[in-house]
Design a protein around this motif. Structure first.
Motif, PDB file in Angstrom:
ATOM      1  N   GLN A  52      10.953   7.695  -8.771  1.00  0.00           N
ATOM      2  CA  GLN A  52      10.049   8.674  -9.397  1.00  0.00           C
ATOM      3  C   GLN A  52       9.652   9.720  -8.380  1.00  0.00           C
ATOM      4  O   GLN A  52       8.902   9.444  -7.444  1.00  0.00           O
ATOM      5  CB  GLN A  52       8.801   7.967  -9.957  1.00  0.00           C
ATOM      6  CG  GLN A  52       7.977   8.912 -10.811  1.00  0.00           C
ATOM      7  CD  GLN A  52       6.727   8.229 -11.354  1.00  0.00           C
ATOM      8  OE1 GLN A  52       6.532   7.028 -11.161  1.00  0.00           O
ATOM      9  NE2 GLN A  52       5.884   8.991 -12.028  1.00  0.00           N
ATOM     10  N   ASP A  53      10.120  10.930  -8.599  1.00  0.00           N
ATOM     11  CA  ASP A  53       9.863  12.030  -7.669  1.00  0.00           C
ATOM     12  C   ASP A  53       8.482  12.632  -7.949  1.00  0.00           C
ATOM     13  O   ASP A  53       7.968  12.542  -9.057  1.00  0.00           O
ATOM     14  CB  ASP A  53      10.952  13.093  -7.864  1.00  0.00           C
ATOM     15  CG  ASP A  53      11.079  14.020  -6.664  1.00  0.00           C
ATOM     16  OD1 ASP A  53      10.537  13.694  -5.597  1.00  0.00           O
ATOM     17  OD2 ASP A  53      11.728  15.064  -6.806  1.00  0.00           O
ATOM     18  N   GLY A  54       7.887  13.199  -6.921  1.00  0.00           N
ATOM     19  CA  GLY A  54       6.648  13.938  -7.110  1.00  0.00           C
ATOM     20  C   GLY A  54       5.408  13.080  -7.250  1.00  0.00           C
ATOM     21  O   GLY A  54       4.407  13.504  -7.819  1.00  0.00           O
ATOM     22  N   ILE A  55       5.433  11.859  -6.728  1.00  0.00           N
ATOM     23  CA  ILE A  55       4.224  11.034  -6.760  1.00  0.00           C
ATOM     24  C   ILE A  55       3.352  11.332  -5.540  1.00  0.00           C
ATOM     25  O   ILE A  55       3.794  11.988  -4.594  1.00  0.00           O
ATOM     26  CB  ILE A  55       4.565   9.521  -6.852  1.00  0.00           C
ATOM     27  CG1 ILE A  55       5.361   9.051  -5.635  1.00  0.00           C
ATOM     28  CG2 ILE A  55       5.326   9.226  -8.134  1.00  0.00           C
ATOM     29  CD1 ILE A  55       5.719   7.573  -5.677  1.00  0.00           C
ATOM     30  N   SER A  56       2.122  10.871  -5.590  1.00  0.00           N
ATOM     31  CA  SER A  56       1.168  11.180  -4.510  1.00  0.00           C
ATOM     32  C   SER A  56       1.347  10.222  -3.340  1.00  0.00           C
ATOM     33  O   SER A  56       1.998   9.186  -3.461  1.00  0.00           O
ATOM     34  CB  SER A  56      -0.253  11.077  -5.033  1.00  0.00           C
ATOM     35  OG  SER A  56      -0.567   9.714  -5.290  1.00  0.00           O
ATOM     36  N   GLN A  57       0.722  10.569  -2.227  1.00  0.00           N
ATOM     37  CA  GLN A  57       0.782   9.685  -1.070  1.00  0.00           C
ATOM     38  C   GLN A  57       0.122   8.351  -1.383  1.00  0.00           C
ATOM     39  O   GLN A  57       0.578   7.298  -0.946  1.00  0.00           O
ATOM     40  CB  GLN A  57       0.116  10.359   0.142  1.00  0.00           C
ATOM     41  CG  GLN A  57       0.902  11.574   0.603  1.00  0.00           C
ATOM     42  CD  GLN A  57       0.401  12.149   1.921  1.00  0.00           C
ATOM     43  OE1 GLN A  57       0.708  13.281   2.246  1.00  0.00           O
ATOM     44  NE2 GLN A  57      -0.348  11.391   2.697  1.00  0.00           N
ATOM     45  N   GLN A  58      -0.973   8.400  -2.143  1.00  0.00           N
ATOM     46  CA  GLN A  58      -1.646   7.148  -2.498  1.00  0.00           C
ATOM     47  C   GLN A  58      -0.712   6.244  -3.312  1.00  0.00           C
ATOM     48  O   GLN A  58      -0.665   5.035  -3.101  1.00  0.00           O
ATOM     49  CB  GLN A  58      -2.920   7.438  -3.293  1.00  0.00           C
ATOM     50  CG  GLN A  58      -3.720   6.200  -3.650  1.00  0.00           C
ATOM     51  CD  GLN A  58      -4.113   5.377  -2.418  1.00  0.00           C
ATOM     52  OE1 GLN A  58      -4.725   5.883  -1.502  1.00  0.00           O
ATOM     53  NE2 GLN A  58      -3.738   4.101  -2.393  1.00  0.00           N
ATOM     54  N   PHE A  65       3.306  -0.869   0.008  1.00  0.00           N
ATOM     55  CA  PHE A  65       2.390  -1.817   0.668  1.00  0.00           C
ATOM     56  C   PHE A  65       1.977  -1.329   2.055  1.00  0.00           C
ATOM     57  O   PHE A  65       1.830  -2.129   2.974  1.00  0.00           O
ATOM     58  CB  PHE A  65       3.021  -3.217   0.794  1.00  0.00           C
ATOM     59  CG  PHE A  65       3.859  -3.609  -0.374  1.00  0.00           C
ATOM     60  CD1 PHE A  65       3.298  -3.718  -1.640  1.00  0.00           C
ATOM     61  CD2 PHE A  65       5.211  -3.849  -0.236  1.00  0.00           C
ATOM     62  CE1 PHE A  65       4.077  -4.068  -2.734  1.00  0.00           C
ATOM     63  CE2 PHE A  65       5.997  -4.195  -1.322  1.00  0.00           C
ATOM     64  CZ  PHE A  65       5.429  -4.302  -2.579  1.00  0.00           C
ATOM     65  N   ARG A  66       1.849  -0.025   2.188  1.00  0.00           N
ATOM     66  CA  ARG A  66       1.403   0.522   3.465  1.00  0.00           C
ATOM     67  C   ARG A  66       0.040   1.180   3.296  1.00  0.00           C
ATOM     68  O   ARG A  66      -0.326   1.584   2.208  1.00  0.00           O
ATOM     69  CB  ARG A  66       2.401   1.573   3.963  1.00  0.00           C
ATOM     70  CG  ARG A  66       3.697   0.994   4.444  1.00  0.00           C
ATOM     71  CD  ARG A  66       4.619   2.051   5.028  1.00  0.00           C
ATOM     72  NE  ARG A  66       5.745   1.406   5.672  1.00  0.00           N
ATOM     73  CZ  ARG A  66       6.835   0.999   5.005  1.00  0.00           C
ATOM     74  NH1 ARG A  66       6.941   1.202   3.707  1.00  0.00           N
ATOM     75  NH2 ARG A  66       7.803   0.386   5.656  1.00  0.00           N
ATOM     76  N   ASP A  67      -0.679   1.333   4.406  1.00  0.00           N
ATOM     77  CA  ASP A  67      -1.963   2.010   4.311  1.00  0.00           C
ATOM     78  C   ASP A  67      -1.769   3.527   4.405  1.00  0.00           C
ATOM     79  O   ASP A  67      -0.662   4.018   4.635  1.00  0.00           O
ATOM     80  CB  ASP A  67      -2.942   1.468   5.352  1.00  0.00           C
ATOM     81  CG  ASP A  67      -2.474   1.724   6.766  1.00  0.00           C
ATOM     82  OD1 ASP A  67      -1.443   2.394   6.954  1.00  0.00           O
ATOM     83  OD2 ASP A  67      -3.129   1.243   7.695  1.00  0.00           O
ATOM     84  N   LYS A  68      -2.863   4.252   4.241  1.00  0.00           N
ATOM     85  CA  LYS A  68      -2.757   5.699   4.163  1.00  0.00           C
ATOM     86  C   LYS A  68      -2.276   6.344   5.456  1.00  0.00           C
ATOM     87  O   LYS A  68      -1.412   7.228   5.405  1.00  0.00           O
ATOM     88  CB  LYS A  68      -4.098   6.288   3.697  1.00  0.00           C
ATOM     89  CG  LYS A  68      -4.340   6.004   2.216  1.00  0.00           C
ATOM     90  CD  LYS A  68      -5.441   6.844   1.641  1.00  0.00           C
ATOM     91  CE  LYS A  68      -6.815   6.287   1.979  1.00  0.00           C
ATOM     92  NZ  LYS A  68      -7.863   6.963   1.167  1.00  0.00           N
ATOM     93  N   PRO A  69      -2.811   5.940   6.616  1.00  0.00           N
ATOM     94  CA  PRO A  69      -2.281   6.570   7.841  1.00  0.00           C
ATOM     95  C   PRO A  69      -0.780   6.360   8.013  1.00  0.00           C
ATOM     96  O   PRO A  69      -0.076   7.265   8.456  1.00  0.00           O
ATOM     97  CB  PRO A  69      -3.060   5.867   8.956  1.00  0.00           C
ATOM     98  CG  PRO A  69      -4.316   5.420   8.317  1.00  0.00           C
ATOM     99  CD  PRO A  69      -3.947   5.053   6.908  1.00  0.00           C
ATOM    100  N   SER A  70      -0.281   5.185   7.633  1.00  0.00           N
ATOM    101  CA  SER A  70       1.153   4.940   7.770  1.00  0.00           C
ATOM    102  C   SER A  70       1.950   5.906   6.908  1.00  0.00           C
ATOM    103  O   SER A  70       2.975   6.449   7.346  1.00  0.00           O
ATOM    104  CB  SER A  70       1.487   3.502   7.356  1.00  0.00           C
ATOM    105  OG  SER A  70       0.848   2.587   8.207  1.00  0.00           O
ATOM    106  N   ILE A  71       1.479   6.116   5.674  1.00  0.00           N
ATOM    107  CA  ILE A  71       2.202   7.030   4.790  1.00  0.00           C
ATOM    108  C   ILE A  71       2.078   8.476   5.268  1.00  0.00           C
ATOM    109  O   ILE A  71       3.053   9.241   5.239  1.00  0.00           O
ATOM    110  CB  ILE A  71       1.693   6.877   3.334  1.00  0.00           C
ATOM    111  CG1 ILE A  71       2.129   5.515   2.765  1.00  0.00           C
ATOM    112  CG2 ILE A  71       2.205   8.019   2.448  1.00  0.00           C
ATOM    113  CD1 ILE A  71       3.631   5.324   2.646  1.00  0.00           C
TER     114      ILE A  71
END
Lengths: 146, 146
Positions: A52-58, A65-71
């Motif tokens: 699925q293209d165009g999804i958010s970082q969240q 299964f990663r946290d926000k800084p990792s993404i």
DNA sequence: GGCATATAGTTAGTTAAACAACTAATCAAA
DNA sequence: TTTGATTAGTTGTTTAACTAACTATATGCC
């Protein structure tokens, strides 16, 4: 009475995940050999964008299964490689929507073939019903802990 | 005919090892809560030293499935924490033998109890025979790839 | 409207992994 | 015994994970 299925000597492999580490290393080697300039972690992000293209970082955080800084950092590096583009959402300006570039879309078929190849090598000689049991157990473990 | 047990959609969890990652994170949280100032990676080195003290860095590489630079740095950090000591071998002066300090020996019982507790939580509700099958599969996977 | 709170994402600092290039000690063979 | 190869360990560089602290936007309640 506790669910005392593990003796001390058996703890190590389950906790350190040597099997999945071995799979990831093998796949990384295949990527390198094929001149696919991608880390497994970067691939795992692209994997979800191919679905699925165009999804958010969240949403990428949840999927991988990663946290926000990792993404944040993975998207930074994927952007440097010109494989994705951050686009600020018009509905909610806090959000970045992540879009694949044409170059990244081209990498799907080859990298997925290498991933399947790796899994087939990993599971060589394992009967299908045992694979099925393992998948179920790993899913329960994940659900128990998440 | 290939051992084609995986469809595309099922690749992700096996490769990224989300179950073992979840186990490691849970154990890390328990260490932190218990004020055990240890990373899981450091613990995995101590784990082998508790079984056999005074082994070389190369033996730690083999036991923990890590490469030499990784062990060099882990031993560096364990030395800073005063949990191990490097002792140059008299038989072969290339080798460092790694010895636990008294402080590190004290940590075995508590940390192993937390590790067992974590695994029991992870495997809650999983029948023993399914756990057994999973252990076998993970071992075969590792042997296939190593 | 204004303020508290929640949500999305970034930045900084520490630890660790993979790879390549390196030093030092050992061993083997001419 | 000296040369060449092997083995043990270290160092440098890049990528990534986790935590904590941070900014900016959105939401909900008065």
């Amino acid at each position: 009475m506790p669910n005392n299925q593990f003796k001390k000597g058996e703890l190590y492999s389950f906790i350190t995940g040597k099997a999945s580490t071995a799979i990831a290393r093998r796949l990384q080697k295949k990527f390198n050999t094929a001149q696919l300039n991608l880390t497994i972690e970067q691939w795992s992000v692209l994997y979800h964008l191919w679905k699925q293209d165009g999804i958010s970082q969240q949403e990428l955080c949840n999927a991988t299964f990663r946290d926000k800084p990792s993404i944040t950092r993975l998207v930074d590096n994927l952007e440097k490689l010109k494989l994705v583009k951050r686009v600020s959402s018009k509905e909610d300006r806090r959000m970045n929507l992540i879009f694949l570039t044409a170059e990244a879309r081209k990498m799907e078929v080859e990298s997925m073939a290498l991933a399947e190849e790796t899994l087939n090598e990993a599971l060589e000689g394992v009967p299908a019903d045992m694979v099925e049991v393992s998948k179920q157990v790993l899913q329960i473990v994940y659900d128990n802990l998440k």
